[in-house]
Design a protein around this motif. Structure first.
Motif, mmCIF file in Angstrom:
data_model
loop_
_atom_site.group_PDB
_atom_site.id
_atom_site.type_symbol
_atom_site.label_atom_id
_atom_site.label_comp_id
_atom_site.label_asym_id
_atom_site.label_seq_id
_atom_site.Cartn_x
_atom_site.Cartn_y
_atom_site.Cartn_z
ATOM 1 N N GLY A 1 0.824 -1.199 0.000
ATOM 2 C CA GLY A 1 0.000 0.000 0.000
ATOM 3 C C GLY A 1 0.859 1.250 0.000
ATOM 4 O O GLY A 1 1.936 1.278 0.607
ATOM 5 N N GLN B 1 -4.168 1.691 5.807
ATOM 6 C CA GLN B 1 -3.041 0.773 5.659
ATOM 7 C C GLN B 1 -2.831 -0.067 6.914
ATOM 8 O O GLN B 1 -2.552 -1.262 6.830
ATOM 9 C CB GLN B 1 -1.769 1.553 5.327
ATOM 10 C CG GLN B 1 -1.783 2.187 3.948
ATOM 11 C CD GLN B 1 -0.388 2.534 3.470
ATOM 12 O OE1 GLN B 1 0.520 1.721 3.541
ATOM 13 N NE2 GLN B 1 -0.228 3.757 2.979
ATOM 14 N N THR C 1 0.781 5.495 0.608
ATOM 15 C CA THR C 1 0.048 6.660 1.043
ATOM 16 C C THR C 1 -0.215 7.580 -0.150
ATOM 17 O O THR C 1 0.593 7.655 -1.080
ATOM 18 C CB THR C 1 0.821 7.419 2.141
ATOM 19 O OG1 THR C 1 0.015 8.493 2.616
ATOM 20 C CG2 THR C 1 2.132 7.972 1.626
ATOM 21 N N GLY D 1 3.326 -1.545 3.954
ATOM 22 C CA GLY D 1 2.710 -0.237 3.784
ATOM 23 C C GLY D 1 3.767 0.854 3.717
ATOM 24 O O GLY D 1 4.738 0.834 4.486
ATOM 25 N N LEU E 1 -2.971 -6.334 3.250
ATOM 26 C CA LEU E 1 -1.709 -5.699 2.883
ATOM 27 C C LEU E 1 -0.564 -6.433 3.568
ATOM 28 O O LEU E 1 -0.712 -6.919 4.692
ATOM 29 C CB LEU E 1 -1.673 -4.227 3.303
ATOM 30 C CG LEU E 1 -2.498 -3.198 2.551
ATOM 31 C CD1 LEU E 1 -2.266 -1.810 3.158
ATOM 32 C CD2 LEU E 1 -2.185 -3.188 1.071
ATOM 33 N N LEU F 1 3.625 4.557 4.466
ATOM 34 C CA LEU F 1 2.622 5.388 5.115
ATOM 35 C C LEU F 1 3.263 6.534 5.891
ATOM 36 O O LEU F 1 4.488 6.646 5.999
ATOM 37 C CB LEU F 1 1.735 4.528 6.023
ATOM 38 C CG LEU F 1 2.400 3.549 7.001
ATOM 39 C CD1 LEU F 1 3.098 4.270 8.149
ATOM 40 C CD2 LEU F 1 1.390 2.567 7.542
#
Length: 296
Positions: free
Chosen positions: A96, A133, A98, A145, A142, A147
């Protein structure tokens, strides 16, 4: 029947000679001949015709040789694949990104990971806020991440990657669009476009804090995705403050300018499930960190 019977048979069938096959297999000839007879007895089919000079395959033996080779190749492939899986060279990883880093990191890391780990299948998901996330890491949707910290859940391991300064996004027609740098205080009377407050966006909080430090509190039009945010600015609906990585998103009508003085920053971090035993996730994490270190 055991795999060794297949290996013995293939050696004899390919050599058409028990002596040469025994040398190839590093066993004595009598036990080899006995094993082939045992195989034929178990199958109830004659696979070979024997003479004092040579060994020949029956039609059934020809077909059995073909299938035996396929089986042995499959076994070898399975062993090789198991080794590669254990080494983290094969597998599937969902990453993932952001929203504010999607347009820089997703293409950059996709290229780097495909070059470094061609056997790993990547599922890349952009425009995900930190809470989404964290939820994805915890429910298994996921694996990795990218993030904005902080992350309050102890089951998520967070590794700091870098800090990014905030920059201003302005309509190209804005009077400050030609400035070398923009003071946040110069934006106090401007309409703002920002990330949603109700989803606990880290960037939203950073922008609000930066504006408070400049003596005002913006009331932004809130949008969920970075591309929409910059598009709104390009349309003249307001200005915005975003992490510097958003500059990789080019939309006609919008321009980016650095902030004057010491710009506020937001952190970028790599997150995984704490104690995740997956070797492929570990390899991806190492490759991501190496790619970002090289790009720094």
């Amino acid at each position: 029947m055991e795999l060794r019977h297949l290996r013995y048979y293939v050696a004899v069938a390919e050599e058409c000679h028990f002596g040469r096959a025994a040398e190839r297999l590093h066993i004595a000839q009598p036990p080899l001949s006995q094993q082939i007879k045992q195989l034929e007895s178990e199958l109830g089919v004659q696979l070979l015709t024997r003479s004092t000079r040579r060994v020949e395959l029956t039609p059934a033996g020809e077909r059995y040789l073909q299938r035996a080779r396929e089986i042995l190749a499959g076994v070898d492939d399975a062993a090789d694949e198991a080794v590669r899986v254990a080494a983290g060279e094969i597998g599937r990883v969902t990453i993932g990104f952001t929203g504010s880093a999607t347009y820089e990191l997703l293409p950059t890391l996709s290229r780097a990971l495909r070059a470094e780990l061609p056997g790993v299948r990547l599922d890349l998901r952009g425009e995900l806020l930190t809470p989404g996330q964290v939820a994805g890491l915890l429910d298994g949707s996921l694996d990795v991440g990218l993030l904005r910290p902080p992350v309050g859940d102890a089951d998520v391991e967070v590794r700091h990657l870098r800090d990014e300064p905030l920059v201003a996004v302005l309509p190209e027609s804005h009077p400050l669009a030609a400035a070398q740098a923009v003071a946040i205080s110069d934006l106090r009377d401007e309409p703002f476009v920002g990330y949603p407050s109700q989803h606990r966006s880290v960037v939203h909080d950073a922008v609000a804090a930066a504006c408070r430090g400049a003596g005002f509190a913006p009331r932004p039009t809130e949008v969920a995705e970075t591309s929409t945010l910059v598009s709104f600015v390009a349309a003249g609906l307001g200005v915005a403050l975003v992490p510097a990585s958003v500059r990789h998103l080019r939309i006609t009508g919008a321009t980016y300018r650095p902030l004057a003085g010491r710009a506020p920053t937001v952190a970028l971090a790599l997150a995984t499930r704490r104690g995740d035993p997956s070797p492929v996730v570990a390899r991806v994490v190492d490759a991501v960190r190496a790619a970002l270190d090289q790009d720094a």
